[in-house]
Design a protein around this motif. Sequence first.
Motif, PDB file in Angstrom:
ATOM      1  N   HIS A  13       0.820  -1.216   0.000  1.00  0.00           N
ATOM      2  CA  HIS A  13       0.000   0.000   0.000  1.00  0.00           C
ATOM      3  C   HIS A  13       0.851   1.262   0.000  1.00  0.00           C
ATOM      4  CE1 HIS A  13       0.616  -0.658   4.357  1.00  0.00           C
ATOM      5  NE2 HIS A  13       0.606   0.642   4.414  1.00  0.00           N
TER       6      HIS A  13
ATOM      7  N   VAL B 209       1.898   2.230  -3.703  1.00  0.00           N
ATOM      8  CA  VAL B 209       0.882   2.968  -4.455  1.00  0.00           C
ATOM      9  C   VAL B 209       1.081   4.472  -4.267  1.00  0.00           C
ATOM     10  CG1 VAL B 209      -1.595   3.239  -4.846  1.00  0.00           C
ATOM     11  CG2 VAL B 209      -0.709   1.048  -4.066  1.00  0.00           C
TER      12      VAL B 209
ATOM     13  N   GLN C  85     -14.056   4.083  -6.745  1.00  0.00           N
ATOM     14  CA  GLN C  85     -13.782   4.786  -5.484  1.00  0.00           C
ATOM     15  C   GLN C  85     -12.599   4.164  -4.750  1.00  0.00           C
ATOM     16  OE1 GLN C  85     -17.393   4.644  -3.190  1.00  0.00           O
ATOM     17  NE2 GLN C  85     -18.432   6.105  -4.527  1.00  0.00           N
ATOM     18  N   MET C  86     -12.573   2.836  -4.746  1.00  0.00           N
ATOM     19  CA  MET C  86     -11.457   2.158  -4.079  1.00  0.00           C
ATOM     20  C   MET C  86     -10.135   2.476  -4.778  1.00  0.00           C
ATOM     21  SD  MET C  86     -12.354   0.782  -1.370  1.00  0.00           S
ATOM     22  CE  MET C  86     -10.796  -0.031  -1.028  1.00  0.00           C
ATOM     23  N   GLY C  87     -10.180   2.633  -6.104  1.00  0.00           N
ATOM     24  CA  GLY C  87      -8.968   3.014  -6.832  1.00  0.00           C
ATOM     25  C   GLY C  87      -8.438   4.346  -6.337  1.00  0.00           C
ATOM     26  N   ALA C  88      -9.355   5.238  -5.941  1.00  0.00           N
ATOM     27  CA  ALA C  88      -8.963   6.568  -5.472  1.00  0.00           C
ATOM     28  C   ALA C  88      -8.806   6.603  -3.958  1.00  0.00           C
ATOM     29  CB  ALA C  88     -10.002   7.586  -5.913  1.00  0.00           C
ATOM     30  N   TYR C  89      -8.566   5.447  -3.356  1.00  0.00           N
ATOM     31  CA  TYR C  89      -8.498   5.347  -1.893  1.00  0.00           C
ATOM     32  C   TYR C  89      -7.514   6.357  -1.281  1.00  0.00           C
ATOM     33  CZ  TYR C  89      -8.262   3.101   2.695  1.00  0.00           C
ATOM     34  OH  TYR C  89      -8.319   2.836   4.034  1.00  0.00           O
ATOM     35  N   LEU C  90      -6.408   6.597  -1.975  1.00  0.00           N
ATOM     36  CA  LEU C  90      -5.400   7.508  -1.421  1.00  0.00           C
ATOM     37  C   LEU C  90      -5.503   8.926  -1.986  1.00  0.00           C
ATOM     38  CD1 LEU C  90      -2.283   5.160  -1.380  1.00  0.00           C
ATOM     39  CD2 LEU C  90      -3.733   5.811   0.528  1.00  0.00           C
ATOM     40  N   GLN C  91      -6.572   9.181  -2.739  1.00  0.00           N
ATOM     41  CA  GLN C  91      -6.755  10.514  -3.321  1.00  0.00           C
ATOM     42  C   GLN C  91      -7.727  11.299  -2.455  1.00  0.00           C
ATOM     43  OE1 GLN C  91      -5.031  11.425  -6.142  1.00  0.00           O
ATOM     44  NE2 GLN C  91      -4.067   9.443  -5.812  1.00  0.00           N
ATOM     45  N   PHE C  92      -7.365  12.537  -2.157  1.00  0.00           N
ATOM     46  CA  PHE C  92      -8.218  13.288  -1.243  1.00  0.00           C
ATOM     47  C   PHE C  92      -8.770  14.573  -1.830  1.00  0.00           C
ATOM     48  CE2 PHE C  92      -5.531  10.491   1.228  1.00  0.00           C
ATOM     49  CZ  PHE C  92      -6.480   9.824   1.977  1.00  0.00           C
TER      50      PHE C  92
END
Lengths: 314, 235
Positions: free
Chosen positions: B71, B74, B98-105
């Motif tokens: 993780h 990524v 949405q899960m693909g953008a898990y680390l996008q805020f």
Amino acid sequence: MSEFLQQIINGLSLGSIYALIALGYTMVYGVLRFINFAHSDVFMAGAFAGYYMSRGFEFTLPGMHKKALFIFKGLPQESFLAGSFVLLGSMAICAFLGILIERFAYRPLRNSSKLNVLITAIGVSLLLENLAQALFGATPKAFPPLLPSKSIHLGPLLVSTNQIGVLLITFVLMMALQYIVRRTKMGTAMRAVSFNPTAASLVGVNNDVIISFTFGLGSALAAAGGILYALNYQSIDPLMGVLPGLKAFVAAVLGGIGNIPGAALGGLVLGLVETFVNGSRFSSYTDAIAFAILILILLFRPEGLLGKSQVEKV
Amino acid sequence: MLEIKDLIVNYGVITALHGITLTVPDGKIVTLIGANGAGKTTILRSISGLVKPVSGEIVYQGALLDRLRAHEIVKRGLAHVPEGRMVFANLTVEENLQMGAYLQFQPAAIEKEREYIFSIFPRLKERLAQIAGTLSGGEQQMLAIGRALMSRPRFLMLDEPSLGIAPLLVKTIFEKIVEINRERGITILLVEQNANLALEISDYGYVIETGRIILHDDSKVLRQSEAVRKAYLGG
Ligand SMILES: Nc1ncnc2c1ncn2[C@@H]1O[C@H](COP(=O)(O)OP(=O)(O)OP(=O)(O)O)[C@@H](O)[C@H]1O
Ligand SMILES: [Mg+2]
């Protein structure tokens, strides 16, 4: 007819408690594929946490002379406010306990065989039970009523405020859980980790965080179950979790292990069945019947009421 | 630039990689070809932190990757579309993205990425509410690529995107891979059994055999090479 309705209410309020515990079993199974046998002791810990909080944190350690460790006075007893305070406090304490158990007992075994983890879970369960006996004593304690208890006549029905409280609190908690699991980022990640932890880590999910979160959530629900159980039976002891825990496990399997709505449904069904058996001439076989149900399901519908038959992942 | 030096990976007692050294320059498409069990997937899994190498180095933009967990990698701008797609079959298409953008805020950046993904795979937009497990193989592959793009990577690994997909769709997906590379400047490391196709769209190729690199060159050159034609291009 009215007796039938009465039994339904009794059954639902017992089933609610099973459901709250069963959710923890099923969620942890969802992310880690194992049965956390220490879960029933978190339920017990929830009741004790509530007990001590309701007494204003008056807590004496063995060998200590009637000295309260913390003093928290001034909350009116048997009020809605005090009741919610005790409930939420106990949920928070148990969430923390659940996270600790996972962190120190299960996480070091993440890559070990399932059998090792299972034996550890039983070990943790025995540890918690014995620890509770050492700290709190083995004799049952009288659990305070917390909520103002009255009996209300609803037409021909006699319903206690406790029963209404149990149903209401369970309903609210289940809606909250449903919201967390379906609508929040953490909840979506929980479902993703449960389906494929590798794929989840490839999108940047730290599986450890999600697993901790799941233990916290499940344990908080178990604590709520513990408080509601204690309110109903008015007596708590360090081994109080064993039988309800086992039945909640049956409920989780009944609903389809790993399936969240399934656990809720399984708990309610089991509570209803048990209540009706109890009110019949087979009442001395209540527990036997609960487990007979488990065996029958495992025979005819191993995936449970709402579970999907597991397709091996390629 | 991604550089791998002398990478050795074991699975238990089996050695899957016997010292792999390769380079993927920024902005290029590099392909790994080789027969079943050659170790192609293992190379990608090592880069994304899913397996821990016994020895060797993996360096991306000058920083060592091989101590990091999956993780964390990524976060460094690498994304991996795994073999077999691994979409979250229990989630909807929307939730997968949405899960693909898990680390996008940043909502604006997330929205922009979604729009881009819908522009290359319009099919996904039509199926946002569908459970991913009920998508066709080709649609799942699009979703897997879309999910990886949602993390806004600079370096994209694709493991056999053509596997089990109708030939017509394979063509589309490969066109999109080139598009992603050209338009977004995303570096691509592509693993393929379909060597013909892979060498056609890539700049450089490595031929792997039982955990070793036996040949590497410009893709154009490899396509002409007698040995490659015999072994991987059907003569
Ligand atoms: N989890 C594992 N445990 C043990 N051995 C493994 C494991 N994964 C791969 N291997 C072995 O490592 C070697 C390389 O496998 P890898 O999956 O990297 O090959 P590949 O080139 O991707 O093959 P394919 O084209 O079939 O996908 C093979 O011999 C395989 O059997
Ligand atoms: Mg492979």
